[in-house]
Scaffold this active site. Structure first.
Site, PDB file in Angstrom:
ATOM      1  N   ASP A 147      30.199   2.789 -18.716  1.00 42.73           N
ATOM      2  CA  ASP A 147      30.433   2.877 -20.153  1.00 42.73           C
ATOM      3  C   ASP A 147      30.126   4.282 -20.668  1.00 42.73           C
ATOM      4  OD1 ASP A 147      27.662   2.805 -20.045  1.00 42.73           O
ATOM      5  OD2 ASP A 147      27.427   1.145 -21.454  1.00 42.73           O
ATOM      6  N   SER A 148      29.640   5.144 -19.771  1.00 45.65           N
ATOM      7  CA  SER A 148      29.493   6.567 -20.092  1.00 45.65           C
ATOM      8  C   SER A 148      30.838   7.198 -20.425  1.00 45.65           C
ATOM      9  CB  SER A 148      28.854   7.313 -18.913  1.00 45.65           C
ATOM     10  OG  SER A 148      29.498   6.986 -17.686  1.00 45.65           O
ATOM     11  N   ASP A 203      31.110  -1.683 -15.581  1.00 44.33           N
ATOM     12  CA  ASP A 203      29.884  -1.585 -16.374  1.00 44.33           C
ATOM     13  C   ASP A 203      30.012  -2.431 -17.641  1.00 44.33           C
ATOM     14  OD1 ASP A 203      27.357  -0.705 -16.929  1.00 44.33           O
ATOM     15  OD2 ASP A 203      27.915   1.369 -17.343  1.00 44.33           O
ATOM     16  N   LYS A 256      27.816  -4.263 -13.489  1.00 42.27           N
ATOM     17  CA  LYS A 256      26.475  -3.718 -13.723  1.00 42.27           C
ATOM     18  C   LYS A 256      26.083  -4.013 -15.162  1.00 42.27           C
ATOM     19  CE  LYS A 256      25.606   0.637 -14.714  1.00 42.27           C
ATOM     20  NZ  LYS A 256      24.817   0.487 -15.974  1.00 42.27           N
ATOM     21  N   GLU A 309      22.546  -3.559 -18.024  1.00 41.33           N
ATOM     22  CA  GLU A 309      21.267  -2.905 -18.272  1.00 41.33           C
ATOM     23  C   GLU A 309      20.184  -3.907 -18.638  1.00 41.33           C
ATOM     24  OE1 GLU A 309      23.223   1.202 -20.153  1.00 41.33           O
ATOM     25  OE2 GLU A 309      21.654   0.139 -21.242  1.00 41.33           O
ATOM     26  N   GLU A 322      17.325   4.878 -13.353  1.00 43.41           N
ATOM     27  CA  GLU A 322      17.746   6.084 -14.061  1.00 43.41           C
ATOM     28  C   GLU A 322      16.572   6.799 -14.716  1.00 43.41           C
ATOM     29  OE1 GLU A 322      20.949   7.700 -17.415  1.00 43.41           O
ATOM     30  OE2 GLU A 322      21.028   5.598 -16.749  1.00 43.41           O
TER      31      GLU A 322
END
Length: 284
Positions: free
Chosen positions: A45-46, A84, A114, A116, A183
């Site tokens: 999502d970056s 993501d 993925k 978070e 991270e």
């Protein structure tokens, strides 16, 4: 060699063979990365920042993630690719998490997803895994929670904070995740988590001892000029190369150096005369 699987990554950890991991957002870069032999890719999502120029990842939608995931899959059909989960695609309930995780596999042919968070997303991880979808966890600096973390800052820099990360990592493994992304944490914390877990750890700013390493492609290729995190190694500077190429293109057009004869198409023999006759007829 065929596409790697979650079992291959587990085996690589056991052999202490490092896992290579890179973000990709489109067909060309995905195809280049696959040719280069990357083990695993993340449609992160970056892309909100790298592709769309947004200040963070929060505005990124599921539909945008699916579009880019499809492009990456077409570019890298033989590589393990992870989608993501964007902000609010999984936080509200396990049911919604499973539904959106399923979209990555059904609509974009992703191999895993993925998400978070640590202990607070245990329920979602368990539900997604039980639905038959491999999950990568993500702790430390979690961009979707940067507001709560006080910005994009390194995490786990005190003993208490490191303890919390360890408990999150253990919870993610016990929930059934096949791997975990660490991270922006101190290398000693990354090493401790890596040694404690039986699943692979992938690090992005988490030290050399992780089972593998991730970088944002735009950072390592020098495409992002606004800010470069401390943990990034630039392997080239494409922004300078691209700017130079476009500047030369602009100059060539202004000075009538492009297109040259070799860049043009000529009419077939005898056709130019016919065109000339037609043009004369228009003036009569």
């Amino acid at each position: 060699m065929g596409k790697k699987t979650v079992l291959d990554f587990l085996d690589m950890k056991g052999r202490r063979e490092k896992i290579t991991f890179l973000t990709a957002y489109d067909y060309p870069l995905a195809s280049f990365a696959e040719k280069a032999g990357i083990d695993m890719m993340l449609v992160g999502d970056s892309l909100g920042m790298v592709v769309y120029g947004l200040p963070g990842t929060i505005p990124v939608t599921m539909d945008e993630m699916i579009i880019h995931s499809r492009a990456v899959r077409r570019g890298a059909p033989g590589t393990f690719v992870i989608g993501d989960m964007p902000f609010m695609s999984y936080q509200s309930s396990a049911e919604k998490a499973v539904e959106n995780a399923g979209r990555f596999l059904k609509e974009a042919e992703m191999d895993a997803i993925k998400l978070e968070g640590g202990r607070r997303v245990e329920e979602q991880i368990k539900a997604i895994v039980e639905a038959g979808i491999p999950v990568m966890g993500h702790i430390g600096l979690t961009p979707q929670s940067s507001g709560q973390l006080g910005g994009f800052k390194a995490q786990g820099r005190t003993a208490e904070a490191a303890r919390e990360l360890m408990l999150d990592a253990i919870a993610i493994e016990e929930a059934g995740a096949f791997s975990i992304l660490l991270e922006a944490i101190p290398p000693e914390v990354g090493e401790a988590i890596t040694e404690r877990l039986s699943i692979p750890t992938l690090g992005i700013g988490a030290g050399i001892h992780c089972d593998g390493q991730l970088l944002i492609s735009g950072d390592m290729l020098g495409l992002v000029e606004a800010f470069t995190p401390r943990f990034v190694k630039k392997y080239t500077n494409l922004s300078d190369l691209i700017t130079k190429a476009i500047s030369e293109y602009v100059s060539d057009i202004k000075e009538m150096q492009f297109p040259e004869e070799k860049h043009t198409y000529r009419m077939r023999e005898g056709e130019a005369e016919k065109l000339e006759e037609f043009l004369k007829s228009l003036d009569r």
